[in-house]
Design an enzyme around this catalytic site. Structure first.
Site: not given
Ligand code: IVH
Length: 685
Positions: A434, A325, A115, A418, A439, A421, A113, A216, A111
């Site tokens: 933030c 692959k 993605d 954050c 900060c 800060c 594959k 599948y 089959e």
């Protein structure tokens, strides 16, 4: 009056049949308008009788605005991964070995594959009850509401069976390209977008994306005995139940020979003996780019289900299947930790610290993860094994998780506060922010931005020097650059006399930078160099005119400038209302920075007595022939000269025989200046 229940049932079933014709068989029997008409009828009825809406109603596919927090659920089947091979020869060897060791004649199904995003669909008594992401293989996220919006996922099966089905949700390539065209952070690939969409908290957004699915594998529950002998018969059965199965298949082995093998449900397999596997792999690989969706390999599976059981499983993958692959990943590494960085605008960016790996000639150890959505799309957590690539050969990116690590939470979560800060983070769009302008990380980010080469470009003040000044408490913000006491630098390591002199000279020089440089250097979001130029050209020639527009919420005016959109305009004005930013602008103004654009043609040697003024010149003059000479004098001293009298004109220079312009200026209350007075102004300066 017909019975509403009966009517709802009948409309539901009618629509279901049409949907199946359309999505699974690609053979619609009614027009789109007819479909929409019946759909609306059903929707209306369901709204009147909410209790009668069926769980498999096609109206559920439009999704909901309610926020779901993606609860975690346990899989009732083990959701295993696949072993991998990277060459056709390896696959061939695996096929030969597996066939040789088997007790019966084996055939193999091959089959594509897909993605996309791995999903398990759970049906009980024929109804879709749950759609769950793969997660870590044991626990995944419940994304049922989102799954319901995918039209090729049947909500009700043709038989009242209880079954778990594995499949891959994907986004067709043409739609991906369309959607990606206008993204701020473009999606790396259709898989990440599909996966990210599946994990959205509001299904109404998911419904807008044309996601699709191929299934599948099917796992019947309730019966101990396997009802089918071969995998291709399971695929046939899944088609019969209403699922979409990828028809591009191969089947090889002595049991099914001949150029094509047609299954009961009409699936056409390329078929042949086992030695036809390798040429088939090559053919499929060559054609991989001509599909409407992405595949990243092929999956070779034993077709005989009893043999599958005999072959068994490792903890990670079945021994009866292997993935071929197409390319070996660029590099595999492990995510040691995920840190968050606070940018100068307060935007929080998660960064993966990976075990250093060499990719394309250099070592990669940090990989940006953009935002929470991006991480959710990858289903990434600390400790995961990942494939890392360098996209466009430069920016490293995590392509996918290869193997989940031990992290208890299958997906990393943004902290609530954050890291710099400790302030609470806010979500705006796809990003966390933030919002504390003081900060520390934001402050140093803003300083580094301000002093950078293409901004204020302060000689002698680079990021390292700035860090020392910040550390020592000598500066605490951009504005302090112009007021700090240089005495305090003496004696600091690396701050010799020469260095200090250079720094002071650099700072002094930078005071001369024009407004069009100062403005974008402030680091106001959406107000970069391009936007600054546009604003100045459009008449916002000083910061006060911008502050005034901000006070008046005059988004329309800004958005009216060609090249500045509504969103940008609103964002700029909102920033300009921030009291902290205003305080900073005031301080910098006092320090002598330019907050008004000088007219082009201004003469640095002359005092800018006409700065901010707009002059119109009319009539004839004794000392200025032609009269453009008078206009030159205005410009040299920082003023603007225009050809007609409008509301923006502040002064009219009126010579002999001035006519309608003089009259109009009187009406508008514009200051009128004679040649004599004008000469005196010039002399005084
Ligand atoms: S079979 C135990 N078949 O690939 C059965 N997987 O790397 C294992 N995938 O998580 C899966 N297309 O998301 C199988 N035709 C296909 C597939 C497929 C895509 C994905 C699936 C799985 C991953 C394994």
């Amino acid at each position: 009056m017909p019975d509403p229940k009966q009517e709802i049932d009948s409309l539901t079933e009618k629509l279901q049949q049409w949907q199946q014709e359309y999505y699974q068989k690609a053979r619609p029997s009614v027009s789109d308008t007819e479909y929409d008409r019946v759909f609306d009828m059903l929707k209306e009825l369901e709204e009147k009788h909410p209790g009668l809406r069926r769980p498999d109603s096609p109206t559920l596919r439009v999704g909901s605005d309610l926020s779901a927090e993606l609860p975690e659920v346990e899989h009732t089947i083990p959701v295993l991964s696949l072993d991998k091979a990277y060459t056709a020869a390896e696959v061939d060897a695996w096929v030969a070995k597996t066939a040789k060791n088997a007790e019966e004649d084996l055939s193999f199904v091959i089959e594509e594959k897909i993605d996309g995003a791995s999903i398990v669909l759970y049906y009980e008594n024929g109804l879709l009850v749950r759609g769950v992401t793969r997660g870590n293989g044991h626990i995944g996220n419940d994304v049922t509401d989102n799954i319901r919006t995918i039209r090729s996922v049947p909500l009700r099966l043709s038989e009242a069976v209880s079954i778990a089905v594995r499949g891959e949700v994907f986004l067709p390539l043409d739609r991906f390209d369309e959607i990606n065209a206008d993204q701020e952070v473009p999606f790396a690939n259709p898989r990440n977008l599909a996966a990210g969409t599946l994990r959205r908290k509001k299904s109404s957004g998911v419904a807008l994306l044309p996601l699709d699915i191929f299934v599948y594998e099917g796992y019947m529950s309730g019966s101990d005995e396997e009802p089918f002998e071969q995998h291709h018969l399971v695929l046939d059965y899944l088609i019969g139940l209403g699922f979409k199965v990828n028809p591009r298949l191969g089947i090889f082995g002595s049991r099914c020979t001949g150029p094509v093998f047609r299954s009961e449900a009409g699936l056409e397999f390329s078929s042949g003996p086992l030695d036809a596997v390798e040429p088939f792999l090559e053919r499929m690989t060559a054609g991989r780019n001509n599909l409407g969706y992405e595949i990243d390999g092929l999956v070779i599976k034993v077709n005989e289900l009893e043999s599958r059981e005999r072959l068994g499983y490792t903890g990670h993958h079945p021994r009866w299947a292997i993935a071929y692959k197409f390319e070996s990943p660029q590099a595999v590494s492990m995510v040691e930790s995920i840190d968050v960085q606070v940018g100068r605008t307060g935007r929080i960016t998660p960064v993966a610290r990976i075990k250093p790996v060499r990719i394309g000639g250099s070592t990669v150890s940090n990989v940006t993860l953009h935002n929470q959505q991006y991480i959710e799309a990858l289903e990434l957590a600390e400790g995961d094994q990942v494939a890392v690539s360098r996209r466009g050969d430069v920016i490293p990116a995590v392509e996918k998780v290869i193997e989940k690590g031990e992290s208890s939470d299958p997906v990393w979560q943004m902290p609530e506060i954050c890291p710099s800060c400790g302030g609470t983070l806010e979500v705006r769009g796809a990003h966390h922010f933030c919002v504390n302008r003081r900060c520390p990380d934001q402050v140093s980010g803003r300083i580094n931005f301000f002093i950078a080469r293409d901004q204020m470009d302060i000689d002698g003040l680079g990021p390292e020097t700035a860090a020392v000044l910040l550390d020592q408490g000598i500066i605490a913000g951009i504005e302090d650059i112009y007021t700090f006491d240089a005495e305090r630098l003496k004696g600091l390591p690396g701050f010799g006399e020469k260095k200090i002199a250079l720094l002071q000279k650099g700072i002094k020089e930078s005071r001369k930078r024009p407004f069009r440089i100062v403005l974008p250097s402030l680091g106001i979001p959406d107000l970069g160099q391009k936007a600054a130029e546009l604003l100045i050209e459009a008449g916002f020639r000083d910061v006060d005119s911008l502050l005034e527009a901000a006070d008046k919420h005059d988004t329309e005016h800004l958005a009216g400038i060609h090249g500045i959109g509504e969103k940008t305009a609103a964002s700029i004005l909102e920033s300009l209302r921030d009291p902290e930013l205003r305080r900073q602008i005031d301080a910098l103004r006092k320090a002598g920075l330019n907050f008004r654009e000088k007219e082009s043609g201004a003469d640095e040697q002359l005092p800018p007595i006409f700065e901010g003024q707009v002059w119109c010149v009319t009539g004839s003059f004794e000392n200025f022939k032609p009269r453009s000479k008078a206009m030159e004098e205005v410009k040299k001293r920082g003023g603007r000269a225009v050809g007609s009298v409008t509301g923006t004109v502040t002064h009219l220079l009126a010579g002999e025989g001035a006519g309608s312009k003089l009259e109009k200026s009187r009406e508008l209350g514009i200051e009128i200046v004679s040649e004599e007075e004008f000469l005196r102004l010039l002399e005084e300066s």
